[in-house]
Design a protein around this motif. Structure first.
Motif, PDB file in Angstrom:
ATOM      1  N   GLU A  16      45.408  32.440  35.248  1.00  0.00           N
ATOM      2  CA  GLU A  16      44.771  32.733  36.530  1.00  0.00           C
ATOM      3  C   GLU A  16      43.978  34.026  36.407  1.00  0.00           C
ATOM      4  OE1 GLU A  16      46.169  34.152  40.914  1.00  0.00           O
ATOM      5  OE2 GLU A  16      47.385  32.618  39.934  1.00  0.00           O
TER       6      GLU A  16
ATOM      7  N   SER B  78      42.006  36.955  38.272  1.00  0.00           N
ATOM      8  CA  SER B  78      41.836  37.553  39.594  1.00  0.00           C
ATOM      9  C   SER B  78      40.655  38.517  39.650  1.00  0.00           C
ATOM     10  CB  SER B  78      43.121  38.259  40.034  1.00  0.00           C
ATOM     11  OG  SER B  78      43.477  39.254  39.111  1.00  0.00           O
TER      12      SER B  78
ATOM     13  N   GLY C 275      44.603  39.253  35.668  1.00  0.00           N
ATOM     14  CA  GLY C 275      45.182  38.036  36.204  1.00  0.00           C
ATOM     15  C   GLY C 275      46.579  37.791  35.685  1.00  0.00           C
ATOM     16  N   LYS C 276      46.896  36.505  35.506  1.00  0.00           N
ATOM     17  CA  LYS C 276      48.246  36.106  35.097  1.00  0.00           C
ATOM     18  C   LYS C 276      48.198  35.125  33.932  1.00  0.00           C
ATOM     19  CE  LYS C 276      50.036  36.310  39.824  1.00  0.00           C
ATOM     20  NZ  LYS C 276      50.531  35.517  40.926  1.00  0.00           N
ATOM     21  N   ASN C 277      49.258  35.121  33.163  1.00  0.00           N
ATOM     22  CA  ASN C 277      49.508  34.160  32.081  1.00  0.00           C
ATOM     23  C   ASN C 277      48.458  34.187  30.968  1.00  0.00           C
ATOM     24  OD1 ASN C 277      51.847  33.163  33.391  1.00  0.00           O
ATOM     25  ND2 ASN C 277      50.555  31.910  34.703  1.00  0.00           N
TER      26      ASN C 277
ATOM     27  N   ARG D 295      35.588  29.378  32.531  1.00  0.00           N
ATOM     28  CA  ARG D 295      37.032  29.237  32.693  1.00  0.00           C
ATOM     29  C   ARG D 295      37.681  29.600  31.361  1.00  0.00           C
ATOM     30  NH1 ARG D 295      38.529  25.566  37.122  1.00  0.00           N
ATOM     31  NH2 ARG D 295      36.671  24.499  37.855  1.00  0.00           N
TER      32      ARG D 295
ATOM     33  N   SER E   4      41.849  27.506  33.620  1.00  0.00           N
ATOM     34  CA  SER E   4      42.039  28.544  34.637  1.00  0.00           C
ATOM     35  C   SER E   4      41.149  28.256  35.838  1.00  0.00           C
ATOM     36  CB  SER E   4      41.667  29.914  34.057  1.00  0.00           C
ATOM     37  OG  SER E   4      40.256  30.009  33.909  1.00  0.00           O
ATOM     38  N   ASN E   5      41.264  29.111  36.839  1.00  0.00           N
ATOM     39  CA  ASN E   5      40.353  29.034  37.972  1.00  0.00           C
ATOM     40  C   ASN E   5      38.949  29.441  37.511  1.00  0.00           C
ATOM     41  OD1 ASN E   5      41.641  31.602  37.618  1.00  0.00           O
ATOM     42  ND2 ASN E   5      40.788  32.303  39.548  1.00  0.00           N
TER      43      ASN E   5
ATOM     44  N   ARG F 289      35.464  31.380  37.424  1.00  0.00           N
ATOM     45  CA  ARG F 289      34.899  32.708  37.689  1.00  0.00           C
ATOM     46  C   ARG F 289      33.472  32.739  37.157  1.00  0.00           C
ATOM     47  NH1 ARG F 289      37.217  34.878  41.853  1.00  0.00           N
ATOM     48  NH2 ARG F 289      39.429  35.095  41.599  1.00  0.00           N
TER      49      ARG F 289
END
Length: 163
Positions: free
Chosen positions: A23, A25, A44-46, A90, A98-99, A101
């Motif tokens: 993810e 952010s 972000g994460k992960n 991504r 991922s999301n 961006r």
């Protein structure tokens, strides 16, 4: 009956897969000039599950990826022929994509926003045309200084991304 319910709970809990989708952010800087190489930091994460980048437009290539805590440092190469504008991307992770961006590609030189430019006296000197990468926090106002010829007009725009 109680032991049967415990068995069902254990069976269900062991069969539920755990996914660790990457993810994103934050992206900074969120822009780059054509024909340059840029270091981009993602928050972000992960990120430990990140494998490579997926770009949806030609002109950007991924050179290197370095993990540091919850930040992912990327080295990107921007082609001189890259299309001007937003380039969606991504991260491809172990468990999927991922999301989405974006990174903005511009034909102009890029400036990183200086710190403490909160007054006319401390304004950051820039040469136009240019793009400035910065982050605003709350009701912050930044000041910039540049030179214009008599009668010369400028056009300024702000591109922001919702986090």
């Amino acid at each position: 009956m109680t032991s049967w319910l415990k068995f069902c709970f254990l069976l269900i809990s062991f069969q539920v897969p755990s996914f660790a989708l990457v993810e994103i952010s934050k992206v900074f800087p969120a822009g780059a000039q054509k024909g340059t190489q840029v270091q981009v930091i993602l928050e972000g994460k992960n990120f430990a599950h990140a494998k490579k980048l997926l770009f949806y437009k030609a002109g950007l290539t991924f050179e290197k990826m370095e993990l540091e805590k919850n930040k992912l440092k990327l080295s990107l190469k921007v082609s001189a022929t890259a299309e001007t504008g937003l380039h969606p991307f991504r991260i491809i992770g172990e468990d999927g994509l991922s999301n989405l961006r974006y990174i903005h590609i511009a034909p102009f030189p890029e400036y990183m926003k200086a710190s403490n430019i909160f007054s006319f006296e401390k304004a950051q000197e820039v040469k136009i045309p240019c793009s400035i990468n910065g982050q605003l926090n709350g009701r912050q106002i930044d000041f910039y200084r540049f030179t214009l010829e008599k009668g010369q007009k400028i056009s300024a725009s702000l591109t922001c991304m919702d986090l």
